[in-house]
Design a protein around this motif. Structure first.
Motif, PDB file in Angstrom:
ATOM      1  N   ALA A   1     -69.782  19.424  39.367  1.00 23.57           N
ATOM      2  CA  ALA A   1     -69.881  20.855  39.719  1.00 23.57           C
ATOM      3  C   ALA A   1     -70.899  21.551  38.809  1.00 23.57           C
ATOM      4  O   ALA A   1     -71.545  22.514  39.211  1.00 23.57           O
TER       5      ALA A   1
ATOM      6  N   THR B   1     -65.607  34.904  35.131  1.00 23.15           N
ATOM      7  CA  THR B   1     -64.718  36.060  35.305  1.00 23.15           C
ATOM      8  C   THR B   1     -64.348  36.618  33.925  1.00 23.15           C
ATOM      9  O   THR B   1     -64.010  35.848  33.037  1.00 23.15           O
TER      10      THR B   1
ATOM     11  N   ARG C   1     -61.122  26.769  34.825  1.00 24.99           N
ATOM     12  CA  ARG C   1     -62.038  26.538  35.940  1.00 24.99           C
ATOM     13  C   ARG C   1     -61.434  27.008  37.260  1.00 24.99           C
ATOM     14  O   ARG C   1     -62.093  27.659  38.068  1.00 24.99           O
ATOM     15  N   GLU C   2     -60.164  26.637  37.497  1.00 22.23           N
ATOM     16  CA  GLU C   2     -59.503  27.017  38.753  1.00 22.23           C
ATOM     17  C   GLU C   2     -59.412  28.534  38.867  1.00 22.23           C
ATOM     18  O   GLU C   2     -59.704  29.105  39.922  1.00 22.23           O
TER      19      GLU C   2
ATOM     20  N   ASP D   1     -61.256  30.687  37.496  1.00 19.53           N
ATOM     21  CA  ASP D   1     -62.606  31.250  37.604  1.00 19.53           C
ATOM     22  C   ASP D   1     -63.130  31.210  39.040  1.00 19.53           C
ATOM     23  O   ASP D   1     -64.024  31.974  39.406  1.00 19.53           O
ATOM     24  N   LYS D   2     -62.566  30.304  39.867  1.00 20.33           N
ATOM     25  CA  LYS D   2     -63.048  30.165  41.253  1.00 20.33           C
ATOM     26  C   LYS D   2     -62.548  31.284  42.158  1.00 20.33           C
ATOM     27  O   LYS D   2     -63.017  31.444  43.271  1.00 20.33           O
TER      28      LYS D   2
END
Ligand code: AMP
Ligand code: MG
Length: 365
Positions: free
Chosen positions: A166, A246, A309-310, A312-313
């Motif tokens: 990613a 974020t 990461r999760e 932030d998505k």
């Protein structure tokens, strides 16, 4: 550059092929993403400046941020670092105990180490990885590898091959997929000094080897400077490291937060317990719980970067983070949360930890 190849390593013949390809690329001056026991690293021959330059290029990492050098084994220490006689006994004790493993030592560098690796510093940061795939590659190559985390500069460190893809797909030729990283947090970085009656061990970056682990070997200190105040000593410890895109706010206690109408929030929860008072504070877009139930810091560490990461998505307006115990691996996670909060211009409602043991220890155990 063509699309990045991801090679599995979970069967002996696959591992053999993957290690072979990685070594060939590294020998030809290329970069390869490899699993370590901390996070995935982007490796290149540490003694080849042109290869090291490709790490900086792929990561968009500024040249003032020095890299850690990973040795094939302990015996290679002398090839890249000087061990001052006054700390020799201590260094031997530490590497006998913690290598291979997630402890990085900062020592005076040997001339063969390119200035690009150390950002012009007279010292070099070294360790030996315990990850079996990384070890096989390093030993087959027989040379030290510079290997910072395999993410673009300033973003969250990857703890899986898919997280590397990613970040760096199309920028690097190869990723070896070694599954999830065992510790999930970057190595502990220390420097050592001879002192009486006890030698001094300064933690420049907290990580899986904790202050509690190190205190057997000397007096342990944490760098006392503020996370917003860059020190020449560890130029890579930028406040902007480890940050999701974020904005993130680290809270000391639930009453420090009142949701604003119309804003969408996500929660990074330490143990997901209602009695901690955070779960019912808002209509969360998503809650990621690091270690459900009692809250175990090593378990939280493994999930830490994945959870960030999760969250932030989601495209939330803000990520709210609960505090963790400031001891053991909690020190490293709290350090990263503080840095992320500083980047977002949202300094935490917690005081900075200024000692090896820390001053803040919510929630109650
Ligand atoms: P990583 O990105 O995990 O490879 O870690 C690199 C970090 O190690 C840098 O950002 C610095 O904080 C630290 N580091 C590397 N070399 C040195 C050095 N010579 N002196 C102090 N810190 C260093
Ligand atoms: Mg990094």
């Amino acid at each position: 550059m063509p699309a990045t190849t991801v090679l599995p390593t979970d069967q002996p013949p696959l591992l053999h092929t993957a290690v072979d390809q990685a070594v060939k690329l590294l020998e030809s001056g290329e970069v390869v993403a490899l699993p370590t026991e901390t996070v995935y690293g982007l490796a290149a021959d540490a003694l080849n400046p042109a290869a090291v330059a490709k790490i900086f290029e792929a990561k968009e990492r500024p040249a003032f941020d020095p890299l850690i050098v990973h040795l094939p084994d302990k015996k290679h220490l002398d090839t890249v670092a000087e061990v001052p006689p006054e700390v020799q006994k201590l260094v031997i004790q530490l590497i006998e105990r913690f290598w291979p493993g997630p402890l990085t030592l900062v020592l005076p560098k040997k001339p063969c180490v390119p200035g690009l690796v150390t950002a012009g510093l007279p010292s070099v940061a070294v360790r030996v990885s315990a990850n079996p795939i990384f070890k096989r590659v390093a030993q087959a190559l027989g040379r030290p590898l510079a290997a910072p985390s395999a993410n673009r500069f300033g973003s969250i460190s990857p703890t899986s091959a898919s997280a590397v893809a990613a970040e760096l797909d199309g920028r690097i030729p190869l990723i070896l997929d070694g599954g999830a990283c065992m510790h999930g947090l970057e190595s502990t970085i220390i420097k050592v000094e001879a002192a009486s009656p006890k030698n001094l061990i300064t933690i420049l970056r907290p990580g899986p080897i904790t202050a509690e682990d190190l205190k057997v070997y000397g007096k342990v200190m944490r760098v006392t400077r503020s996370v917003v105040d860059e020190a020449a000593e560890a130029p890579g410890q930028l406040a902007s490291h480890y940050a999701p895109r974020t904005p993130l706010r680290l809270l000391a206690k639930p009453s420090d937060f009142t949701p604003e109408p119309g804003k969408r929030y996500a929660l990074l929860s330490y143990r997901g317990e209602e009695k901690d008072g955070f779960l019912n504070l808002a209509d969360w877009l998503q809650v990621m719980i690091l270690s459900p139930g009692k809250g175990k810091l090593p378990e939280a560490a493994v999930r830490f970067f994945y959870a960030l990461r999760e969250l932030d998505k989601l495209g939330a307006d803000e990520i709210i983070a609960e505090p963790m115990h400031e001891h053991g691996m909690g020190a490293a996670m709290m350090d990263k949360l503080r840095r992320a909060a500083v980047k977002a211009g949202q300094p935490s409602s917690l005081p900075e930890s200024r000692s090896a043991t820390g001053t803040v220890a919510p929630p109650s155990e």
